[in-house]
Every structure is written in structure tokens, then in C-alpha cells.
Design a protein around this motif. Structure first.
Motif, PDB file in Angstrom:
ATOM      1  N   SER A 446       0.775  -1.047   0.089  1.00  0.00           N
ATOM      2  CA  SER A 446      -0.061   0.025   0.075  1.00  0.00           C
ATOM      3  C   SER A 446       0.937   1.254   0.089  1.00  0.00           C
ATOM      4  O   SER A 446       0.585   2.249  -0.742  1.00  0.00           O
ATOM      5  CB  SER A 446      -0.798  -0.125   1.235  1.00  0.00           C
ATOM      6  N   TYR A 483      -5.419  -8.482  -3.318  1.00  0.00           N
ATOM      7  CA  TYR A 483      -5.646  -7.471  -4.581  1.00  0.00           C
ATOM      8  C   TYR A 483      -4.973  -8.124  -5.961  1.00  0.00           C
ATOM      9  O   TYR A 483      -4.681  -9.265  -5.812  1.00  0.00           O
ATOM     10  CB  TYR A 483      -4.754  -6.246  -4.289  1.00  0.00           C
ATOM     11  N   GLY A 532       1.386  -5.100  -8.547  1.00  0.00           N
ATOM     12  CA  GLY A 532       0.075  -5.348  -8.790  1.00  0.00           C
ATOM     13  C   GLY A 532       0.061  -5.030 -10.314  1.00  0.00           C
ATOM     14  O   GLY A 532       0.332  -4.494 -11.010  1.00  0.00           O
ATOM     15  N   ASN A 536      -2.522  -1.329  -9.012  1.00  0.00           N
ATOM     16  CA  ASN A 536      -3.172  -2.148  -7.610  1.00  0.00           C
ATOM     17  C   ASN A 536      -2.115  -2.352  -6.821  1.00  0.00           C
ATOM     18  O   ASN A 536      -0.726  -2.466  -7.066  1.00  0.00           O
ATOM     19  CB  ASN A 536      -3.641  -3.128  -8.165  1.00  0.00           C
ATOM     20  N   GLY A 538      -1.758  -3.387  -2.304  1.00  0.00           N
ATOM     21  CA  GLY A 538      -2.640  -3.720  -1.051  1.00  0.00           C
ATOM     22  C   GLY A 538      -1.777  -4.880  -0.351  1.00  0.00           C
ATOM     23  O   GLY A 538      -0.606  -5.061  -0.458  1.00  0.00           O
TER      24      GLY A 538
END
Length: 822
Positions: A446, A483, A532, A536, A538
Motif C-alpha cells: 500500500s 488485490y 500489482g 493496484n 494492497g
């Protein structure tokens, strides 16, 4: 009649000496074993008696009869445990916790003689915590009645500068005393995680500043941050140093007059690394005859600066020549923000050139060159590039030609947001996390940033280096992550991987998550990139599996100075680090470009680290070049700096080496995979001539009545069937020697290997002593030490000549005394 009585007396004495371990009259104390340690608090003159005790324990601090106590601290402060007033020669040890087996790792203090021949220790405690106390004698002949006193001083508070927000204001100082014994940990843990203290330094000049802990009495660590008013985050970290002068720390950095810098002082690794020390801070211009940052290896750590003065007049060219070949100097920039950074030489007084590279490693490859500029503002240079918060960038400053040099000014500014990754994170490939087989290891991208070549993904990513544990198929899986992930695996563990190193890139394997199956070779490294799809990011899980026996690939070399190195620079044996003295001929570098040897011992550890010395081992590809697990090459020939391996912890100090006396020393062998035969060899530079080749029978103008003194002191000590874990070993007895005058420090090498040492790799060539085989050692470790040996006289000698110092020697001495003394 006199001779008959002497023999009777001798029989009695000998019976006592050799049977003492077996003779026991009466029951042992109730706290004879660690598991039955007696619960205790503060006590005054509590009587004890070890006469009927037996030995139980790890044999770390003592090996004679011992008893045990479990102390619950009634205060937070300093506890004093004292055996003063006891009736025998005592030893005393304390350990963290009472429930687990005492080890080197949790030992707090060990003391022999504090008050005469009795023992006492002082150590920090926390109210309610438990501490194991071991009470025994100096050796197996020492036992008897004694008294135990324990007090807890809650007034022993942490230092006033225990927190960063209470940093002590300082300017230039010389050997300001400090003590971290009762300090606590405070800060971000970017560099130090042990108890620490803080200073706030205001720079009096715009110049280089040196902060030094040299002369401190414990293994230190040191960090410097920009600014004193904000919490010390990674983005503000200028530099972090462990060992610069022995096991103490020192940092030189570029400061701006009037700016303030936060200084963090602590210990290496564990909370037990505390103690008294001295801090010195000095600022000024470079020393006559050279610039501090003339060589890339001495690049000065730097952050954003305004009008920082420099001068290349005395500089010489150093580097790969990707941008310039003129006299140059170097800086290592730590980006405080993610965004554009501008490096400018505008306003300098000569025709400049400027280069910026990814990372601060020296001898950068062309692929690491971010930009090279000649003329931006008239004949001066400027570069703007994208930086990532917390990443480091190498800055090279020189002239357009060899005749262009002189004074100049450097400005560095950055834009963007201060979004550094979490402390200790693997957001940057250079900080890739080493893993083996793992199941469901959690991660979070993140707050990650993008770093890498972009062959597979361009989203926020993190990095791992996998040490293959088998030869066969390995599976790297992100299944179960929360994710939409992407995954890439590359051959080798190096960063900035080329397209040809990419093994596979995967997007969706198990739903929106990724998985890769690849062929691996045991002991080889594989770089794993986790990110990601799109942008993306996470929380996720990573699992890596591989069939076969667990292995780890990590080669090891020594760190004694070696003048046959890859830089062609002479290094100094005595004094360590020079500037001048005895030239070093110790074989440390394995591949110096020659094919004749002698070769420095290299322990390949390709299939597994079967055994090594001490509690830790650090890996390196070569002693003086290439990647190194503890960041710093073992030796730095260009700056005449040896002794940089942070994994040298096998020898137990102090080491007693009386001149022309038989002696032994103790060391630790850590066995990972038991059942393998091992050999240990030790070399000592007795005559301080910079090699380990000599003995008193061939080359020295000296003699010891006890026999031949050889610099190959311990010759092929055979260790068979050692159990797994830490094993404390005593060497066979050897004769030591020292010059009558001159330097007292000595260079010593200890090598643990799977085969005996025979004649070295280049017999007859200077520097052969202590060398390794041309093919290298399959596993093991080499450690080099520069230290002051204790040369005081000892009666612990090999009287019967069997190569071992034990009770049999005491019996032989007693026999000689009875036969020859009145």
C-alpha cells in the motif's frame, strides 16, 4: 624414608586431583540444576555452599561446580549481584529470563574477579522481569561457602538524552563521555534498534564534519539525520555506520553552516551492546595532500544542500569513466522525497561536468548512469532526474578536460512528497528481503513505490531474494492475496535485472492473483518482484516451496590487509590502516587476477552452511570487490582499511599469550548440519612482519626453551561429531612469542574448513601462510582479528607435553615438584 613419604603424599594429591569430579559426600544443593533455580529477590549476605554441587549449564562463563538462582527484579533500574566476601575464587553470570536454556545470545554479564578473587556484576533490569543467575568457581578446583548480595537501584535512570526529542545540543567536541548502559530504545529503527542516546549538532562551517565513537568500550552503531526538530525518518537519514575503527563507528558527511543534524548513538544488533563511550565531532577543510571524497569509495553522504563549497584542485581521477576522465570528487545523495531532484554546479569557477548514478555502489555499470551533463548554465553543469524517497544516488563532479578543475558550489533540491517506505522495508530492490521456503508470509504494498526495470510491471512493488533449497521445481505463489497482483522472477539476486534475466512474468493464475513455477538449482539466488496489475496495491501473502534439503548459498572470506588486491594498492599491517608502516602480505583476496597464488581462503558454502565460527557469518563474493552482505567490502585497498567483516565473532576474548609460554584459546563453532568432520587452523604473526609464514627454527633470530615457535600456531585441530548448535572449543596448547619492543597488536587468522591445511596454495612464496586451496573450501569460515593479546605470565602450561592443558599437567607439575624441591 623421605622418598617414601613423598610418594605417599604424591599418591594422595594425585588421587585428589584426578578424582575430584567424582568425589561427592552428601547431597548436592537443591538449586544444583538450572531447572531448579531458587527464586530470589533482593538479599543481604545470603549464605550458599557449592562444595557438594555438580556442574550444570552451557559452559559459557564457567565450567566448575555451580548453582542457580532466578531473580525477579523489584525495580526498573540497575541490579547489582555480588559474591564479595565469599571464601573461594568465584565466577558469576547473569542471563535474560529463567525459563529457557542459557545461551551466548541471552547472557547479560560474566565476571571473574571484581573484589579480589570474588565476582560482581551490574546490569539493567525491568521491574517484574526474571533474570537467571549462575554462581560457580574459577575452575573445577574452586568451590566452597560464600555469600550472595543482590540490590536493585531504581534511581539508575536513563540518560537525559535518552529520547530524540531531548537530544543534547553539541558543537565540535573532543571525547565527550557517555554511557548507554541504562538507556532505552527510542526512534525509527532505520539504523539502530538497541538502547540509544541522541545529540543535536549545529554545524559551525560549511564543510565536511566527522562524528566519531572511536575509543568507546562497546560495539557501537552511529546514525546522522538532517534536522533536529522532526522525528528521524528514513528520508532524513544521511548515513548509518557500524564498524569504522575496529568495532566502533565513525561518519564523515557534508554539513552546511548553521544547519542542525540529529546524531543517534547506540550498539550493534542486540540490547546487550551497551556501555561507556566517547563521542568526538570535528569540522574543517580536507587534510593537506588530499580530499576526503577524492575516491568513490569515500563518497560523502549528503542531502539537499545550498551553495555547498567544494574544490577539485587536489583531486585525482577515480571511476569507470562513463561521463568524465578528469579529476573528480564524489557524493552519495539520500533522496528525502519522491519526485524531481535537481543537482546543479551553476556558479562554479571552472568548466564542469556532472554525472548521477542509481545507487551509491562504486564502479557503476553504464546501465546505472542516470545522466551526464557538460554545459547547462554557460560552462557549468546541471541535471534533473526522478528520485524515490529513501533511495541513494551517486554524484560525480569533475571538469570538461583534465585541465579543468578548481573551486565550485553544489546545490541539490528536491520536489514532491516525503513518502519514504517503512523502515527496513523491501520497497527498494537494494533492500530485497532474503527468504527461503515460506508459507503465507504477509506483505503490504500500500505504501510502496515503484523501483525496477519495468520488464513485467510498473506498479508499486517490493522485492525478495530466494535462496533455492533444492535442485528441481520451485513454486512462488501470491494466491490468497487481497488485490490484483503481478509477479516476476529473475535469475540471480542482483538488482537492475536485464530482460535476459527474466525467467517469467505472471498476472492471473489463481483468480486475480499470480503464481510462477520455475526450475532452480540448490544454493542459487533468484530475485522475486511482487506488485500489482496496473496501479493496484494492497495486502497479500507470498509462499515459496521447493522439494529437497534446506541449503543456503553464501561464500565467506577473511578481512586481514592484503597488498595483492584487485586495486594494486599496498596495504599496511602495522599499524592497522596506516598511513605507513609494515606492508601487509596476508592472503585475503581470493582472485586478484593472478593464477599463481597464494589464494585467500574462500568458503563457497554452495550447497549448505554446514558449520561456521561464532553466532553469525556474513557473505561476500570477494574480499575487496563486488557485493557484500554487510554492505562494506571486507578490505578497502584504496583507503587502506581492513577488518570490515561484521561477522567475526568466533574467538572468545580476552586471549592470553605470554611470551615463550604454552597457552590455549577458546572459540565457538556453530554446527548447522551435524555429522561432518571439521578442521581448525590458527595463524599468528608473532614477529609482526606482515605475514604468517615464519617459525623460530628457520627465519627468526630468537628461541624459546620450550620448543619451536611457529606462526602456524594451531595445526589441523580435528573436530569430530560435534552436536548441532554452539560448541565452545579449546585449542591444543601452542607456544606464543612477542618482540621485546615495538607494536603489541597482532594479526591472527582462524579458519574452519572441511579438510586439513597442508602446505597452502603457493609454498615458498611470501604470504602463503594462512592461504586457501585454489579450488576454495567447500564450506566453513575464516575470521581475522587485530587485537592486543594479554601477554602476562600464566602457570597454565602443558607440563607433560601431550598438547593439552588439563589436570594431567597439574599432576605432572606436582610430581616434578615432589621429586626435585626440598
Amino acid at each position: 624414608m623421605k622418598r617414601f613419604k613423598s610418594k605417599v603424599l604424591f599418591v594422595c594429591v594425585l588421587t585428589l586431583l584426578l578424582g575430584i569430579a567424582q568425589v561427592s559426600i552428601g547431597a548436592p544443593p537443591t538449586n544444583d540444576n538450572r531447572q531448579n533455580a531458587k527464586s530470589i529477590g533482593n538479599v543481604t549476605n545470603q549464605a550458599f555452599d557449592t562444595t557438594q554441587a555438580t556442574f550444570d549449564g552451557p559452559e559459557i562463563c564457567m565450567s566448575g561446580k555451580n548453582i542457580w538462582y532466578c531473580y525477579t527484579a523489584p525495580c526498573t533500574g540497575a541490579a547489582t549481584v555480588s559474591l564479595c566476601g565469599s571464601n573461594f575464587d568465584t565466577k558469576l553470570a547473569t542471563y535474560n529470563g529463567c525459563s529457557s536454556t542459557p545461551t551466548l545470545g541471552n547472557m547479560i554479564r560474566c565476571n571473574d574477579d571484581f573484589c579480589g578473587r570474588q565476582s560482581e556484576v551490574v546490569f539493567p533490569v525491568i521491574a517484574g522481569n526474571k533474570y537467571l543467575i549462575e554462581v560457580g568457581g574459577y575452575n573445577i578446583l574452586e568451590y566452597g561457602p560464600g555469600v550472595l548480595n543482590i540490590t536493585c537501584d531504581g534511581a539508575a535512570s536513563p540518560p537525559a538524552n535518552d529520547n530524540w526529542s531531548s537530544a543534547q545540543s553539541v558543537g565540535n567536541i573532543s571525547e565527550l563521555a557517555f554511557d548507554t548502559t541504562f538507556a532505552t530504545f527510542d526512534g525509527s529503527g532505520n539504523c539502530i534498534t538497541s538502547p540509544n542516546i541522541w545529540y543535536c549538532y549545529t554545524a559551525p562551517h560549511t564543510t565536511n564534519v566527522t562524528v566519531s565513537l572511536c575509543g568507546s568500550e562497546f560495539d557501537t552503531m552511529l546514525a546522522i539525520y538532517n534536522g533536529c526538530n522532526t522525528f528521524p525518518i528514513l528520508a532524513n537519514l544521511i548515513d548509518c555506520n557500524d564498524d569504522s575503527c575496529g568495532r566502533q563507528s565513525q561518519i564523515t558527511f557534508a554539513a552546511i553552516a548553521g544547519n542542525r543534524y540529529l546524531i543517534e548513538v547506540g550498539g550493534f544488533d542486540t540490547e546487550s551492546r551497551t556501555g561507556p563511550g566517547v563521542i568526538s565531532i570535528s569540522s574543517g577543510f580536507p587534510p593537506p595532500g588530499g580530499l576526503l571524497n577524492d575516491d568513490c569509495i569515500n563518497a560523502i553522504p549528503i542531502g539537499n544542500v545550498t551553495n555547498l563549497a567544494f574544490n577539485t584542485e587536489d583531486a585525482q581521477f577515480d571511476g569507470a569513466g562513463h561521463c568524465m576522465s578528469s579529476p573528480n570528487i564524489w557524493y552519495c545523495y539520500n533522496a528525502p522525497r519522491t519526485g524531481e531532484v535537481t543537482v546543479s554546479l551553476c556558479g562554479s569557477e571552472f568548466d564542469t561536468k556532472l554525472a548521477v548514478y542509481n545507487g551509491c555502489g562504486c564502479n557503476p555499470l553504464p546501465g546505472n548512469l542516470i545522466g551526464c551533463n557538460d554545459d547547462f548554465c554557460s560552462r557549468q553543469s546541471e541535471l534533473t532526474f526522478d528520485a524515490i524517497a529513501g533511495n541513494k544516488y551517486l554524484i560525480e563532479i569533475g571538469g570538461f578536460t583534465d585541465s579543468n578543475w578548481g573551486p565550485g558550489i553544489l546545490n541539490i533540491s528536491s520536489e514532491g512528497g516525503p513518502f519514504p517506505p517503512p523502515s527496513g522495508s523491501n520497497d527498494d530492490c537494494q533492500k530485497a528481503k532474503l527468504i527461503g521456503n515460506v508459507t503465507g508470509l504477509t506483505f503490504d504494498t500500500s505504501n510502496a513505490t515503484f523501483d525496477g526495470p519495468g520488464h513485467c510491471l510498473t506498479s508499486p512493488n517490493i522485492w525478495y531474494i530466494y535462496n533455492a533449497t533444492c535442485t528441481g521445481e520451485a513454486i512462488v505463489s501470491l494466491c490468497g492475496s487481497s488485490y490484483d497482483t503481478k509477479l516476476a522472477v529473475y535469475n540471480g539476486g542482483g538488482c537492475n535485472p536485464s530482460q535476459s534475466r527474466l525467467i517469467e512474468c505472471n498476472d492471473d493464475f489463481c483468480g486475480w492473483q499470480s503464481e510462477i513455477t520455475l526450475d532452480v538449482t540448490a544454493g542459487q539466488q533468484y530475485l522475486i518482484e511482487v506488485g500489482g496489475f496496473g496501479d493496484n496495491a494492497g495486502e497479500g501473502l507470498i509462499s515459496v516451496s521447493c522439494d529437497g534439503a534446506t541449503t543456503t548459498a553464501r561464500s565467506d572470506l577473511g578481512d586481514a590487509p592484503d597488498s595483492t588486491n584487485n586495486f594494486g594498492r599496498n596495504m599496511t599491517a602495522y599499524p592497522k590502516g596506516g598511513p605507513s608502516g609494515v606492508k601487509a602480505h596476508y592472503p585475503t583476496v581470493y582472485n586478484d587476477g593472478r593464477t599463481t597464488g597464494p589464494f585467500g581462503p574462500i568458503h563457497l558454502n554452495a550447497q549448505a552452511v554446514v558449520a561456521h565460527l561464532g553466532k553469525q557469518i556474513t557473505s561476500e563474493n570477494e574480499a575487496d570487490t563486488g557485493p557484500d552482505q554487510d554492505i562494506t567490502n571486507n578490505i578497502k585497498p584504496t583507503s587502506n582499511m581492513p577488518d570490515n567483516d561484521k561477522g567475526d565473532d568466533g574467538i572468545i576474548f580476552p586471549v592470553n599469550m605470554p611470551k615463550c609460554s604454552w597457552t590455549t584459546l577458546d572459540y565457538i563453532v556453530n554446527v548447522v548440519n551435524p555429522g561432518t568432520n571439521l578442521w581448525v587452523n590458527i595463524w599468528c604473526d608473532w614477529n609482526r612482519d606482515g605475514d604468517w609464514d615464519d617459525n623460530s627454527n628457520t627465519t627468526w633470530n630468537l628461541a624459546c626453551s620450550g620448543g619451536i615457535v611457529s606462526e602456524w600456531a594451531v595445526q589441523n585441530q580435528y573436530l569430530i561429531n560435534l552436536p548441532a548448535g554452539l560448541n565452545q572449543i579449546t585449542t591444543p596448547a601452542f607456544l606464543s612469542w612477542h618482540p621485546n619492543a615495538g607494536r603489541k597488536q597482532i594479526w591472527m587468522r582462524i579458519t574452519l574448513s572441511p579438510k586439513p591445511w597442508t602446505s597452502g596454495s603457493a609454498p615458498g612464496v611470501r604470504g602463503n601462510g594462512g592461504s586457501g586451496p585454489r579450488a576454495g573450501h567447500e564450506f566453513g569460515e575464516t575470521e581475522d582479528y587485530y587485537f592486543f593479546p594479554d601477554s602476562s605470565f600464566t602457570i597454565c602450561q602443558d607440563y607433560n607435553g601431550d598438547g593439552i592443558i588439563n589436570l594431567q599437567d597439574l599432576a605432572a607439575f606436582t610430581t616434578d615438584w615432589l621429586e626435585n624441591c626440598p
